[in-house]
Design an enzyme around this catalytic site. Structure first.
Site, PDB file in Angstrom:
ATOM      1  N   CYS A  49       0.819  -1.220   0.040  1.00  0.00           N
ATOM      2  CA  CYS A  49      -0.068   0.022   0.151  1.00  0.00           C
ATOM      3  C   CYS A  49       0.834   1.328   0.043  1.00  0.00           C
ATOM      4  O   CYS A  49       1.597   1.512   0.837  1.00  0.00           O
ATOM      5  CB  CYS A  49      -0.879  -0.104   1.181  1.00  0.00           C
ATOM      6  N   CYS A  52       0.453   3.425   3.611  1.00  0.00           N
ATOM      7  CA  CYS A  52       0.874   2.724   4.896  1.00  0.00           C
ATOM      8  C   CYS A  52       1.960   3.302   5.295  1.00  0.00           C
ATOM      9  O   CYS A  52       2.919   3.907   4.409  1.00  0.00           O
ATOM     10  CB  CYS A  52       0.971   1.214   4.718  1.00  0.00           C
ATOM     11  N   ASN A  74      -0.585  15.172  -3.650  1.00  0.00           N
ATOM     12  CA  ASN A  74      -0.640  14.032  -4.327  1.00  0.00           C
ATOM     13  C   ASN A  74       0.500  13.824  -5.722  1.00  0.00           C
ATOM     14  O   ASN A  74       0.604  14.881  -6.363  1.00  0.00           O
ATOM     15  CB  ASN A  74      -2.217  14.536  -5.198  1.00  0.00           C
ATOM     16  N   HIS A 114      -4.125   0.439   8.026  1.00  0.00           N
ATOM     17  CA  HIS A 114      -4.761   0.112   6.620  1.00  0.00           C
ATOM     18  C   HIS A 114      -6.159  -0.392   6.860  1.00  0.00           C
ATOM     19  O   HIS A 114      -6.960  -0.136   5.881  1.00  0.00           O
ATOM     20  CB  HIS A 114      -3.756  -0.813   6.096  1.00  0.00           C
ATOM     21  N   ASN A 154     -13.515   9.285  -1.324  1.00  0.00           N
ATOM     22  CA  ASN A 154     -14.107   8.228  -2.068  1.00  0.00           C
ATOM     23  C   ASN A 154     -14.024   6.952  -1.368  1.00  0.00           C
ATOM     24  O   ASN A 154     -13.056   6.767  -1.312  1.00  0.00           O
ATOM     25  CB  ASN A 154     -13.542   8.336  -3.776  1.00  0.00           C
ATOM     26  N   SER A 162      -9.170   3.994  -5.284  1.00  0.00           N
ATOM     27  CA  SER A 162      -8.075   2.967  -5.786  1.00  0.00           C
ATOM     28  C   SER A 162      -7.354   2.382  -4.459  1.00  0.00           C
ATOM     29  O   SER A 162      -6.383   1.387  -4.731  1.00  0.00           O
ATOM     30  CB  SER A 162      -7.000   3.690  -6.722  1.00  0.00           C
ATOM     31  N   HIS A 165      -7.130   2.140   2.090  1.00  0.00           N
ATOM     32  CA  HIS A 165      -6.558   2.717   3.311  1.00  0.00           C
ATOM     33  C   HIS A 165      -7.228   3.834   3.456  1.00  0.00           C
ATOM     34  O   HIS A 165      -7.399   4.503   2.698  1.00  0.00           O
ATOM     35  CB  HIS A 165      -4.949   3.156   2.756  1.00  0.00           C
ATOM     36  N   HIS A 167      -8.378   7.589   3.689  1.00  0.00           N
ATOM     37  CA  HIS A 167      -7.883   8.485   3.329  1.00  0.00           C
ATOM     38  C   HIS A 167      -8.744   9.621   2.462  1.00  0.00           C
ATOM     39  O   HIS A 167      -9.896   9.045   2.152  1.00  0.00           O
ATOM     40  CB  HIS A 167      -6.740   8.458   2.481  1.00  0.00           C
ATOM     41  N   GLN A 169      -8.962  13.220  -0.066  1.00  0.00           N
ATOM     42  CA  GLN A 169      -8.237  14.235  -0.755  1.00  0.00           C
ATOM     43  C   GLN A 169      -8.710  15.728  -0.577  1.00  0.00           C
ATOM     44  O   GLN A 169     -10.124  15.881  -0.131  1.00  0.00           O
ATOM     45  CB  GLN A 169      -8.647  13.903  -2.423  1.00  0.00           C
ATOM     46  N   HIS A 299     -22.032  16.409   2.295  1.00  0.00           N
ATOM     47  CA  HIS A 299     -22.903  15.693   1.617  1.00  0.00           C
ATOM     48  C   HIS A 299     -22.383  13.997   1.504  1.00  0.00           C
ATOM     49  O   HIS A 299     -21.275  14.032   1.340  1.00  0.00           O
ATOM     50  CB  HIS A 299     -23.041  16.025   0.137  1.00  0.00           C
TER      51      HIS A 299
END
Ligand SMILES: [Zn+2]
Ligand SMILES: [Zn+2]
Ligand SMILES: [Zn+2]
Length: 344
Positions: A49, A52, A74, A114, A154, A162, A165, A167, A169, A299
């Site tokens: 990952c 991690c 990113n 994770h 997401n 994707s 883990h 997280h 953005q 939302h």
């Protein structure tokens, strides 16, 4: 008009867009996908990952041995920060129009673990995540070139995440994106017309009706909005009128962590699987004006409809006309409220 029986459409007063509601169709037999979902528990640490602690990211960068939250730029940023603002209008015809979009994209890991999610993290573990959001928002909002800060998560492969883990953005941009732009217009109009805040009034009305409220605490309320498009869509709103996260008191930060834990753990009970969703916070634009009309909210847009694998698709009439739903927001709220009341 009987909202529980008659086909009708409802107005989203935050975006000025409509949704068609067809309650009479909610009982029609389902003849599509009926697959069951196998979920394999994630390991506490995954050597492959890129999020991690201690692991290598793209370009050979090593993550630190972080112990709480961890923020980084990113590695595959959709936007670049240092670009001049330029616009293009080919032949001044008003038909081929483009402009540069300077922006900053960051990733925030919620935990070194994770295998955790907001739903399985404790409120004590989510609180530092809220503090990180506040710090990031404050820093990015302070940049001259940034006029809007979007924090979003997401969750789940179905939503295109994707990596499992935990997280989220941040995309901080020079322009104000479409969804908040629409909400800025409606909130401004309402504020000018009534000298009151649209969401303050809406939350008060929902509290009074108590039909679509799913969970609440001292500082926040979670409800299926009257105009929800997604089957189990939720709006989380602060009770107090605040425009962004830096205005949260320490108690309100705690309450936000609590309601996020409540909502995400309730979602996981709907079909007995980690519930996929896209969620994000809508905070006042950071373009200069004080924005007294803007009310801080979040939302949650989860795609699942009838089982762990049957999702709602926005196709046909929804793509070409207006979004539509069968199960009413009131029925969805009943179901979520009942699950929210059960123990973890
Ligand atoms: Zn990981
Ligand atoms: Zn308000
Ligand atoms: Zn919003």
């Amino acid at each position: 008009m009987k909202l529980a029986e008659d086909p009708h459409r409802r107005l989203n007063v935050l975006t000025n867009e409509w949704v068609v509601v067809s309650p009479h169709r909610a009982t029609r037999p389902w003849q599509g996908e009926v697959a069951t979902l196998q979920t394999i528990p994630e390991p506490v640490y995954d050597p492959s990952c890129y999020l991690c602690p201690g692991n290598e990211r793209a370009g050979g960068v090593l993550n630190p041995q972080y112990t709480s939250t961890f923020v980084f730029e990113n590695d595959f940023a959709a936007l670049k920060p240092n670009m001049a603002r330029e616009s293009l209008d080919v032949d001044n015809a008003g038909l081929l129009i483009a402009e540069t979009e300077p922006g900053i994209c960051r990733v925030i890991c919620f935990s070194p673990r994770h295998d955790l999610t907001l739903a399985t993290m404790s409120v004590d573990e989510i609180e530092p995540v809220v503090h990180t959001w506040v710090g990031q928002f404050r820093e990015l909002a302070g940049l001259e070139a940034i006029n809007h800060v979007q924090i979003f998560e997401n969750r789940g492969a179905m939503m295109g995440a994707s990596n499992p883990h935990p997280h989220c953005q941040i995309w901080a941009t020079a322009s104000i994106p479409d969804a908040p732009s629409k909400e800025l217009a409606t909130q401004s109009n309402y504020f000018q017309k009534h000298r009151r805040c649209l969401l303050c009034d809406y939350v008060e009305l929902e509290s009074k009706q108590n039909v679509r409220v799913v969970a609440e605490n001292e500082a926040f309320i979670a409800l299926v909005p009257f105009w929800a498009i997604w089957p189990f869509e939720l709006l989380i709103s602060s009770r107090r009128h605040l425009k962004d996260m830096p205005e949260l008191t320490p108690q309100e930060s705690r309450s936000l962590a609590e309601i996020l834990q409540k909502v995400t753990s309730t979602y996981d009970k709907v079909f007995g699987v980690p519930f996929p969703y896209s969620m994000g916070f809508h905070q006042a634009p950071t373009d200069g004006p004080p924005h007294p009309e803007w009310h801080f909210h979040a939302h949650f847009y989860p795609p699942l409809l009838r089982s762990a694998t049957i999702r709602k698709f926005m196709v046909g009439f929804e793509m070409l006309g207006t979004p539509q739903r069968d199960i009413t927001p009131e029925i969805a709220a009943d179901r979520l409220r009942a699950l929210a009341a059960t123990r973890r």
